[in-house]
Scaffold this active site. Structure first.
Site, PDB file in Angstrom:
ATOM      1  N   SER A  96       0.784  -1.222   0.000  1.00 38.91           N
ATOM      2  CA  SER A  96       0.000   0.000   0.000  1.00 38.91           C
ATOM      3  C   SER A  96       0.820   1.279   0.000  1.00 38.91           C
ATOM      4  CB  SER A  96      -0.941   0.007   1.207  1.00 38.91           C
ATOM      5  OG  SER A  96      -0.210  -0.059   2.422  1.00 38.91           O
ATOM      6  N   LYS A 145     -11.754   0.687  -2.134  1.00 40.74           N
ATOM      7  CA  LYS A 145     -10.758   1.297  -3.015  1.00 40.74           C
ATOM      8  C   LYS A 145     -11.268   1.291  -4.457  1.00 40.74           C
ATOM      9  CE  LYS A 145      -7.324   0.262   0.406  1.00 40.74           C
ATOM     10  NZ  LYS A 145      -8.307  -0.178   1.435  1.00 40.74           N
ATOM     11  N   HIS A 160      -5.421  -3.478  -2.737  1.00 37.54           N
ATOM     12  CA  HIS A 160      -4.977  -2.480  -3.714  1.00 37.54           C
ATOM     13  C   HIS A 160      -4.801  -3.067  -5.116  1.00 37.54           C
ATOM     14  CE1 HIS A 160      -4.359   0.786  -0.821  1.00 37.54           C
ATOM     15  NE2 HIS A 160      -4.002  -0.170   0.017  1.00 37.54           N
TER      16      HIS A 160
END
Length: 394
Positions: free
Chosen positions: A181, A240, A209
């Protein structure tokens, strides 16, 4: 009990440029990729809204409809009366998307990681974790009371040594981010699969991610590499690339049954509101069908890295939307972020303990809605500020 010690500790943090403060922000109507902060419209290069779905009208409409039909909240944990029909429908779709036996939705990524890890291992077990894994993984190991064997970042020889050292452990769990990240680089997943097989370990990956970004239908990096069937526990988030909130765990039917019975954050938390589930389901359809968003994002990520390198910065390899620029000093990173805001760019300074000492950075985070011209102008501005602050040599 006196609380004076808190003020003293906070003063110490402030003196080291480590105190954190909340700052208000809001979306800018009609300008995707921008936020409003301190009365100023800023190009948002700090958001994890990778595919630009947080303001998608179809997702908002799905959530509005669910609010009117299902109400505002679920009312209880899923094991009591909070297990609404939208959960089953979403989890069936997730299992199909991930090509696995079953799926389980969690409140957020932190609760998913802490819940899964503490449900799988305990005293007498060992968790092998990359040193740059997310804090939720680190905390999950601590809560489990298993031994924590942290291997140097992407150092497979070190991991091999630790696996051999702990070969007598009752259970062994290897856990890693797929995209890290704060650095934006990839885990060595092929090698991890091999080590897992050689040492009889379970393998858990966190695709927070990379989910929605990689794979033919946005399934994540493991699918993109063709090794998804070798992963025992597959975790990802909706906060996300999906533009919402929540998390998922995918694996075998046995795994999901076990988590329903042993994952404490799942058992003892009120279920997500139905409107969130409706939004996630709509977002999943968009993620699966609109591959152009992924193509635009990955192309922009590669180009932005190239522009920063051409400007004199060292950046990580790859095509993830996370592009860090290492500043080093905490105060210098804060000055860099402040200068960027003055120039119309929102890019947050990331400091210890989120990153190792001496590696404070600006973490740029791209979105599919950013245009090529916006990124070109941003890269030029970043270089000018880097020269001004002495981050780049003249």
């Amino acid at each position: 009990m006196t609380m004076k010690w808190m003020e003293q500790e906070l003063q110490s943090l402030a003196g080291e440029a480590l105190e954190r403060k909340l700052r208000d922000s809001a979306p800018v109507s009609g300008r995707p990729g921008y936020i409003l902060r301190d009365g100023q419209e800023l190009l948002n290069l700090s958001s994890n809204d990778y595919l630009g779905l947080a303001q998608h009208p179809a997702i908002i409409e799905a959530m509005r409809t669910a609010l009117l039909t299902e109400g505002a909240g679920s009312g209880a944990s899923r094991l009591v009366t909070g297990n609404r029909t939208p959960y089953r429908e979403l989890e069936d779709a997730l299992a199909d998307w991930q090509q696995c036996g079953a799926a389980l939705v969690a409140a957020n990524g932190y609760m998913a990681n802490t819940g899964v890890i503490s449900a799988l291992v305990g005293r007498g077990d060992v968790v092998f974790s990359d040193r740059l894994n997310h804090a939720s993984i680190v905390d999950g190991v601590a809560l489990s009371r298993a031994e924590h064997a942290r291997y140097r970042h992407n150092d497979m020889e070190h991991l091999r040594h630790l696996l051999h050292k702990h070969r007598g452990a009752r259970r062994k769990l290897i856990v890693t981010d797929t995209i890290f990240s704060m650095d934006g680089d990839q885990a060595l997943l092929h090698e991890l699969v091999q080590l897992k097989g050689q040492h009889g370990a379970m393998l858990m990956v966190d695709e927070a991610h990379s989910g929605g970004i990689y794979g033919g239908n946005g399934e994540g990096l493991c699918h993109s590499l063709g090794i998804h069937s070798d992963i025992d526990i597959h975790m990802g988030t909706f906060s996300k690339a999906f533009g919402l909130y929540g998390a998922y765990v995918c694996g075998s039917e046995t795994l999901v049954r076990w988590l329903v019975n042993r994952a404490r954050p799942f058992i003892y938390s009120t279920a997500l509101p139905p409107s969130i589930l409706a939004g996630i389901s709509q977002s999943l359809e968009i993620v699966r069908s609109e591959s152009d968003r992924r193509r635009l994002l990955l192309a922009a990520s590669r180009k932005f890295r190239t522009m920063l390198r051409d400007g004199g910065f060292q950046t990580s390899d790859g095509d993830s939307p996370i592009v860090p620029v290492i500043v080093g000093d905490n105060a210098a990173a804060l000055r860099f972020s402040a200068e960027l805001q003055e120039a119309g760019i929102a890019a947050v300074a990331i400091r210890p303990p989120t990153v190792p000492e001496g590696t404070a950075r600006i973490r740029f985070s791209l979105s599919a809605v950013h245009t090529e011209r916006e990124l070109e102008q941003a890269a030029s501005c970043i270089r000018s500020i880097g020269l001004k602050l002495g981050v780049l040599p003249l």
